[in-house]
Design a protein around this motif. Structure first.
Motif, PDB file in Angstrom:
ATOM      1  N   PHE A  86       0.646  -1.175   0.089  1.00  0.00           N
ATOM      2  CA  PHE A  86      -0.036  -0.101   0.034  1.00  0.00           C
ATOM      3  C   PHE A  86       0.935   1.343   0.038  1.00  0.00           C
ATOM      4  O   PHE A  86       2.034   1.222   0.202  1.00  0.00           O
ATOM      5  CB  PHE A  86      -0.823   0.109   1.307  1.00  0.00           C
ATOM      6  N   ALA A  87       0.132   2.587  -0.392  1.00  0.00           N
ATOM      7  CA  ALA A  87       0.760   3.693  -0.280  1.00  0.00           C
ATOM      8  C   ALA A  87      -0.318   4.699   0.009  1.00  0.00           C
ATOM      9  O   ALA A  87      -1.544   4.722  -0.514  1.00  0.00           O
ATOM     10  CB  ALA A  87       1.606   4.263  -1.414  1.00  0.00           C
ATOM     11  N   GLU A  88      -0.013   5.551   0.847  1.00  0.00           N
ATOM     12  CA  GLU A  88      -1.021   6.534   1.195  1.00  0.00           C
ATOM     13  C   GLU A  88      -1.149   7.711   0.222  1.00  0.00           C
ATOM     14  O   GLU A  88      -0.049   7.666  -0.631  1.00  0.00           O
ATOM     15  CB  GLU A  88      -0.457   7.295   2.649  1.00  0.00           C
ATOM     16  N   CYS A  89      -1.980   8.517   0.343  1.00  0.00           N
ATOM     17  CA  CYS A  89      -2.387   9.546  -0.682  1.00  0.00           C
ATOM     18  C   CYS A  89      -1.547  10.858  -0.423  1.00  0.00           C
ATOM     19  O   CYS A  89      -1.159  11.504  -1.440  1.00  0.00           O
ATOM     20  CB  CYS A  89      -3.858   9.851  -0.819  1.00  0.00           C
ATOM     21  N   GLY A  90      -1.159  10.920   0.986  1.00  0.00           N
ATOM     22  CA  GLY A  90      -0.399  12.162   1.235  1.00  0.00           C
ATOM     23  C   GLY A  90      -1.296  13.471   1.306  1.00  0.00           C
ATOM     24  O   GLY A  90      -0.639  14.336   1.632  1.00  0.00           O
ATOM     25  N   GLN A  91      -2.449  13.453   1.095  1.00  0.00           N
ATOM     26  CA  GLN A  91      -3.440  14.680   1.152  1.00  0.00           C
ATOM     27  C   GLN A  91      -4.476  14.517   1.878  1.00  0.00           C
ATOM     28  O   GLN A  91      -5.031  15.802   2.523  1.00  0.00           O
ATOM     29  CB  GLN A  91      -4.214  14.737  -0.341  1.00  0.00           C
ATOM     30  N   CYS A  92      -4.991  13.405   2.486  1.00  0.00           N
ATOM     31  CA  CYS A  92      -6.397  13.321   3.181  1.00  0.00           C
ATOM     32  C   CYS A  92      -5.924  14.156   4.896  1.00  0.00           C
ATOM     33  O   CYS A  92      -4.899  14.303   5.149  1.00  0.00           O
ATOM     34  CB  CYS A  92      -6.731  12.091   3.260  1.00  0.00           C
ATOM     35  N   PHE A  93      -6.906  13.883   5.450  1.00  0.00           N
ATOM     36  CA  PHE A  93      -7.235  14.182   7.097  1.00  0.00           C
ATOM     37  C   PHE A  93      -6.025  13.535   7.434  1.00  0.00           C
ATOM     38  O   PHE A  93      -5.245  14.220   8.519  1.00  0.00           O
ATOM     39  CB  PHE A  93      -8.423  14.063   7.457  1.00  0.00           C
ATOM     40  N   PHE A  94      -6.039  12.195   7.376  1.00  0.00           N
ATOM     41  CA  PHE A  94      -5.056  11.433   8.267  1.00  0.00           C
ATOM     42  C   PHE A  94      -3.711  11.549   7.757  1.00  0.00           C
ATOM     43  O   PHE A  94      -2.762  11.825   8.536  1.00  0.00           O
ATOM     44  CB  PHE A  94      -5.554  10.007   8.104  1.00  0.00           C
ATOM     45  N   CYS A  95      -3.403  11.689   6.525  1.00  0.00           N
ATOM     46  CA  CYS A  95      -2.160  11.852   5.907  1.00  0.00           C
ATOM     47  C   CYS A  95      -1.555  13.283   6.578  1.00  0.00           C
ATOM     48  O   CYS A  95      -0.445  13.185   6.968  1.00  0.00           O
ATOM     49  CB  CYS A  95      -1.991  11.913   4.424  1.00  0.00           C
ATOM     50  N   SER A  96      -2.508  14.312   6.473  1.00  0.00           N
ATOM     51  CA  SER A  96      -2.061  15.631   7.116  1.00  0.00           C
ATOM     52  C   SER A  96      -1.593  15.546   8.415  1.00  0.00           C
ATOM     53  O   SER A  96      -1.016  16.648   8.907  1.00  0.00           O
ATOM     54  CB  SER A  96      -3.021  16.640   6.757  1.00  0.00           C
ATOM     55  N   ARG A  97      -2.061  14.497   9.227  1.00  0.00           N
ATOM     56  CA  ARG A  97      -1.593  14.496  10.600  1.00  0.00           C
ATOM     57  C   ARG A  97      -0.421  13.436  10.880  1.00  0.00           C
ATOM     58  O   ARG A  97      -0.454  12.859  11.984  1.00  0.00           O
ATOM     59  CB  ARG A  97      -3.060  14.066  11.479  1.00  0.00           C
ATOM     60  N   GLY A  98       0.136  12.894   9.683  1.00  0.00           N
ATOM     61  CA  GLY A  98       1.200  11.922   9.727  1.00  0.00           C
ATOM     62  C   GLY A  98       0.898  10.474  10.142  1.00  0.00           C
ATOM     63  O   GLY A  98       1.390   9.792  10.555  1.00  0.00           O
ATOM     64  N   GLN A  99      -0.492  10.454   9.963  1.00  0.00           N
ATOM     65  CA  GLN A  99      -1.166   9.177  10.039  1.00  0.00           C
ATOM     66  C   GLN A  99      -1.525   8.220   8.875  1.00  0.00           C
ATOM     67  O   GLN A  99      -2.641   7.925   8.775  1.00  0.00           O
ATOM     68  CB  GLN A  99      -2.516   9.027  11.069  1.00  0.00           C
ATOM     69  N   GLY A 100      -0.684   8.157   7.776  1.00  0.00           N
ATOM     70  CA  GLY A 100      -0.885   7.948   6.647  1.00  0.00           C
ATOM     71  C   GLY A 100      -1.234   6.378   6.395  1.00  0.00           C
ATOM     72  O   GLY A 100      -2.050   6.038   5.656  1.00  0.00           O
ATOM     73  N   ASN A 101      -1.075   5.682   7.598  1.00  0.00           N
ATOM     74  CA  ASN A 101      -1.438   4.250   7.630  1.00  0.00           C
ATOM     75  C   ASN A 101      -2.965   4.248   7.624  1.00  0.00           C
ATOM     76  O   ASN A 101      -3.748   3.295   7.489  1.00  0.00           O
ATOM     77  CB  ASN A 101      -0.912   3.595   8.710  1.00  0.00           C
ATOM     78  N   LEU A 102      -3.693   5.336   8.114  1.00  0.00           N
ATOM     79  CA  LEU A 102      -5.003   5.213   8.238  1.00  0.00           C
ATOM     80  C   LEU A 102      -5.669   5.971   7.024  1.00  0.00           C
ATOM     81  O   LEU A 102      -6.863   6.574   7.077  1.00  0.00           O
ATOM     82  CB  LEU A 102      -5.565   6.169   9.708  1.00  0.00           C
ATOM     83  N   CYS A 103      -4.938   6.135   5.900  1.00  0.00           N
ATOM     84  CA  CYS A 103      -5.093   7.198   4.990  1.00  0.00           C
ATOM     85  C   CYS A 103      -6.583   6.689   4.377  1.00  0.00           C
ATOM     86  O   CYS A 103      -7.202   5.668   4.415  1.00  0.00           O
ATOM     87  CB  CYS A 103      -4.354   7.072   3.745  1.00  0.00           C
ATOM     88  N   ARG A 125       6.148   5.923  -6.486  1.00  0.00           N
ATOM     89  CA  ARG A 125       6.644   7.193  -5.702  1.00  0.00           C
ATOM     90  C   ARG A 125       6.904   7.156  -4.463  1.00  0.00           C
ATOM     91  O   ARG A 125       7.898   7.585  -3.798  1.00  0.00           O
ATOM     92  CB  ARG A 125       5.632   8.252  -6.013  1.00  0.00           C
ATOM     93  N   ARG A 126       6.198   6.051  -3.572  1.00  0.00           N
ATOM     94  CA  ARG A 126       6.369   6.373  -2.065  1.00  0.00           C
ATOM     95  C   ARG A 126       6.969   4.981  -1.589  1.00  0.00           C
ATOM     96  O   ARG A 126       7.781   5.028  -0.645  1.00  0.00           O
ATOM     97  CB  ARG A 126       5.143   6.432  -1.407  1.00  0.00           C
ATOM     98  N   THR A 127       6.722   3.812  -2.088  1.00  0.00           N
ATOM     99  CA  THR A 127       6.980   2.820  -1.075  1.00  0.00           C
ATOM    100  C   THR A 127       7.420   1.310  -2.093  1.00  0.00           C
ATOM    101  O   THR A 127       7.387   0.184  -1.838  1.00  0.00           O
ATOM    102  CB  THR A 127       5.602   2.190  -0.269  1.00  0.00           C
ATOM    103  N   THR A 128       8.256   1.817  -3.092  1.00  0.00           N
ATOM    104  CA  THR A 128       9.000   1.012  -3.858  1.00  0.00           C
ATOM    105  C   THR A 128      10.703   1.096  -3.674  1.00  0.00           C
ATOM    106  O   THR A 128      11.095   2.428  -3.408  1.00  0.00           O
ATOM    107  CB  THR A 128       8.743   1.268  -5.422  1.00  0.00           C
ATOM    108  N   PHE A 129      11.419   0.164  -3.621  1.00  0.00           N
ATOM    109  CA  PHE A 129      12.600   0.226  -3.185  1.00  0.00           C
ATOM    110  C   PHE A 129      13.573  -0.555  -4.141  1.00  0.00           C
ATOM    111  O   PHE A 129      13.139  -1.661  -4.593  1.00  0.00           O
ATOM    112  CB  PHE A 129      12.893  -0.341  -1.564  1.00  0.00           C
ATOM    113  N   GLU A 130      14.882   0.064  -4.115  1.00  0.00           N
ATOM    114  CA  GLU A 130      15.654  -1.058  -4.755  1.00  0.00           C
ATOM    115  C   GLU A 130      16.430  -1.769  -3.961  1.00  0.00           C
ATOM    116  O   GLU A 130      16.960  -1.279  -2.996  1.00  0.00           O
ATOM    117  CB  GLU A 130      16.718   0.196  -5.658  1.00  0.00           C
ATOM    118  N   ILE A 131      16.432  -3.077  -4.483  1.00  0.00           N
ATOM    119  CA  ILE A 131      17.072  -4.255  -3.438  1.00  0.00           C
ATOM    120  C   ILE A 131      18.530  -4.057  -3.827  1.00  0.00           C
ATOM    121  O   ILE A 131      19.224  -4.197  -4.700  1.00  0.00           O
ATOM    122  CB  ILE A 131      16.363  -5.468  -3.968  1.00  0.00           C
TER     123      ILE A 131
END
Ligand SMILES: [Zn+2]
Ligand SMILES: [Zn+2]
Length: 345
Positions: A86-103, A125-131
């Protein structure tokens, strides 16, 4: 290419479908290892409340970037990658309060039990990583469950010298929790479960005591090991109503409980109110993890701060996914790496 589609409880089908093309911001990834998860097993058995079928199945993976869509700058063909589910949207009520897991607009990434998969734009953009080269695809794939464990550990905040009891300890998340508890300085980690095979791995990974709950009462054993007080912290990873309730009885006054394992919707848990109230017991819950938790989880795997290799007990070809679920349901496996390039012969 081949891709497993989830159709309903106990119904999955390996279909031939065209290899998809990545849209703007997306990645086309060739899956090198997809790892089974407790959520996959639960979904296989009884469906998932959030996701109506049909959908492409599987979400923990490591693979190679084959093609990057327009606008992708951080990744290019040939890179070895993993991503969170998953990835959070970064915009909503929860994301703006640092609680992106509740996005409110979480974006999900499914289709790992396939030869190829598309990773959606917000996840790229947010949660993909190079191994990094020394980490295997299957180890990197564990970034998703570890993200949730990291989030839970952040909430429960284990202090040096504390005594921690883990119920459901031999499962993959229990084994991750115990390693992070030891890293946080726990003086004692009591690992309780009902599979001797899994408890042996808990012991090898540093549990100070292992308890088989088939032959020993968890609450009594924890009290015996903590001068009668109960553990400072109890982490419940079994995902059963009785485990939730038992946790409260095994924690000391002033202690903390983390209910980590989710229960089916509609479940009601009975709490001993006097014990929780007069005993000042704090109850923690959680859902997923933030982008920050994902990054921390990925670093923990990359730097081998926690060992994830012992959590993968078996390796099977793609067409044997049903067999993987059978092994997991029987308690004969921890996590199983599904390797699309492995032949069933
Ligand atoms: Zn998972
Ligand atoms: Zn959001």
């Amino acid at each position: 290419m081949r891709s497993f589609v989830y159709l309903g409880p106990e119904q999955i089908e390996l279909r031939q479908v065209p290899v998809p093309r990545p849209g703007r911001g997306e990645l086309l990834v060739k899956v090198k290892a997809a790892v089974t998860c407790g959520t996959d097993l639960k979904t296989f058995r009884r469906g998932h409340p959030k996701f109506p079928p049909p959908f492409a199945f599987g979400h923990e993976f490591g693979g190679d970037v084959i093609e990057a869509g327009d606008g992708v700058e951080a990744f290019r063909p040939g890179m070895r990658v993993t991503a969170n589910v998953f990835a959070e949207c970064g915009q909503c009520f929860f994301c703006s309060r640092g609680q992106g897991n509740l996005c409110e607009n979480l974006i999900y990434n499914f289709g790992a039990f396939s030869d190829y998969m598309i990773v959606p734009e917000p996840i790229v953009r947010r949660t993909t990583f190079e191994i990094s080269p020394e980490i295997s695809y299957e180890e990197a794939a564990l970034v998703e469950p570890l993200t949730t464990v990291v989030h839970g550990q952040r909430r429960i905040g284990i202090q040096p010298g504390e005594r921690v009891a883990i119920l459901g300890a031999g499962g993959p998340v229990g084994l991750m929790h115990q390693q992070l508890a030891l890293r946080a300085g726990a003086a004692q980690v009591i690992a309780a479960g009902h599979s001797d095979m899994r408890l042996e791995i808990a012991r090898q990974l540093g549990a100070t005591t292992v308890i088989n709950t088939r032959s020993r009462d968890f609450i009594q054993a924890v009290r015996d090991l903590t001068d009668g007080h109960g553990a400072d912290v109890v982490i419940e990873c079994a995902g059963t109503k009785s485990a939730w309730e038992t946790s409260i009885e095994a924690v000391r006054k002033g202690g903390r409980v983390l209910w980590f394992g989710g229960l089916p919707g509609g479940t009601t848990v009975e709490v001993n109110a006097a014990r929780v109230h007069y005993g000042e017991i704090t109850l923690f819950n959680l859902h997923g993890g933030t982008t920050l938790d994902s990054k921390e989880a990925f670093d923990l795997i990359t730097n081998r701060v926690i060992q994830v290799r012992p959590l993968i007990s078996d390796r099977l070809p793609l067409e044997m996914l049903q067999e993987a679920f059978r092994l997991m349901a029987a308690g004969d496996a921890i996590k199983i790496a599904i390797l699309p390039e492995l032949s069933a012969e």
